[in-house]
Structures are given as structure tokens and as C-alpha cells.
Write an enzyme that holds these catalytic residues in place. Structure first.
Site, PDB file in Angstrom:
ATOM      1  N   CYS A  35       0.819  -1.217   0.000  1.00 35.75           N
ATOM      2  CA  CYS A  35       0.000   0.000   0.000  1.00 35.75           C
ATOM      3  C   CYS A  35       0.852   1.265   0.000  1.00 35.75           C
ATOM      4  O   CYS A  35       0.337   2.355  -0.226  1.00 35.75           O
ATOM      5  CB  CYS A  35      -0.931   0.017   1.207  1.00 35.75           C
ATOM      6  SG  CYS A  35      -0.030   0.040   2.765  1.00 35.75           S
ATOM      7  N   CYS A 104      -2.367  -3.804   8.454  1.00 31.18           N
ATOM      8  CA  CYS A 104      -1.927  -2.483   8.926  1.00 31.18           C
ATOM      9  C   CYS A 104      -1.396  -2.582  10.356  1.00 31.18           C
ATOM     10  O   CYS A 104      -0.524  -1.807  10.751  1.00 31.18           O
ATOM     11  CB  CYS A 104      -3.064  -1.477   8.894  1.00 31.18           C
ATOM     12  SG  CYS A 104      -4.040  -1.519   7.381  1.00 31.18           S
TER      13      CYS A 104
HETATM   14  S1  FES Z   1      -3.590   0.259   4.035  1.00 34.33           S
HETATM   15 FE1  FES Z   1      -1.456   0.462   4.280  1.00 34.33          FE
HETATM   16  S2  FES Z   1      -1.109   0.264   6.371  1.00 34.33           S
HETATM   17 FE2  FES Z   1      -3.217   0.262   6.137  1.00 34.33          FE
END
Ligand code: FES
Length: 143
Positions: A35, A104
Site C-alpha cells: 500500500c 496495517c
Molecule cells: S492500508 Fe497500508 S497500512 Fe493500512
């Protein structure tokens, strides 16, 4: 849209211990390559305990809530105790995270443990199991 617990929302809207410690005793930075989110923890250590902790997180709401919760769970604790904080224990304290947001929670404990690793390295201190823990968490980061 994921449903967050009130605790997650509280820590996301009012994160504790945000910032940077200029003369930190240890710094740990991690990123999630999927991400692109980044988290940095800064620590001050006194008498073997976490005397101060601050963080900077560039990431999703869950990552911010996780950083805030990890910092609260760790503040004032002996470093050995801080090393026992796991993504699961953080998620539990947050009263759960949606499944697709659980990754996360890995970042928080990992960044903090890395900061302890940095402190230990600089001061030539050994903690039982620290090397293995950092290695294990590093592999999760790449996975
Ligand atoms: S979506 Fe990247 S740490 Fe939560």
C-alpha cells in the site's frame, strides 16, 4: 466501507504521541510495499524503560490508529515487555480491525521493535530473541 470500532475511530481522530524526538535513543522505520504506507517510531529509554515514544505515520486510518495504540501500550513499560507487543494484541486493544485492514496492525509493533533494535545496536545491548523477532517481522513485511 470497513466498519471500525469506536476505539479505532478515537485513536484515528485523536492520535496520541504524534511527532518526532530529535535526540531519540532509537528510531525504527517500516513501510508496507503493497500500500506504500510508512511508519516511523522514535524512542527515549531511561532505566530500561520506554521513557518517551513518538511516531509519524503516513498511511491509512487503521495504520494511524495502530501507531497511536502501540505508543500508548508501550509508554513507560520495560523494553522486554514492549518486545512482547504483537499485531494481535494491538488489534485486540483496538477492539478489532476489519480483516482486510489487519495487515496495517503489523506495522506498529514492527516499527517500534525496530526502534528498540536501533537503540540496542547503538548501545551494544542484547535482548533475548530480539534478532529473531526483527528477522521474522522483516519477512512479514516483504510477504
Ligand atoms: S492500508 Fe497500508 S497500512 Fe493500512
Amino acid at each position: 466501507m470497513p466498519i471500525y470500532s469506536d476505539t479505532v475511530m478515537d485513536h484515528f481522530m485523536h492520535p496520541r504521541n504524534v511527532g518526532e524526538i530529535e535526540d531519540a535513543d532509537g528510531v525504527g522505520e517500516v513501510g508496507n510495499p503493497v500500500c506504500g504506507d510508512m511508519m516511523t517510531f522514535y524512542i527515549k529509554v531511561k532505566d530500561g524503560k520506554l521513557a518517551d515514544v513518538k511516531f509519524k505515520t503516513f498511511g491509512c486510518g487503521a495504520a494511524i490508529a495502530v501507531s497511536s495504540m502501540v505508543s500508548e501500550m508501550a509508554l513507560g513499560k520495560p523494553l522486554e515487555e514492549v518486545l512482547k507487543i504483537t499485531p494481535q494484541s494491538v488489534a485486540e486493544e483496538l477492539k478489532g480491525l476489519p480483516k482486510n485492514k489487519f495487515h496495517c496492525s503489523n506495522l506498529g509493533a514492527q516499527a517500534l521493535h525496530k526502534a528498540i533494535g536501533d537503540y540496542a545496536h547503538k548501545n551494544n545491548i542484547k535482548f533475548a530473541g530480539l534478532e529473531e523477532l526483527l528477522k521474522e517481522e522483516g519477512q512479514e513485511e516483504e510477504a
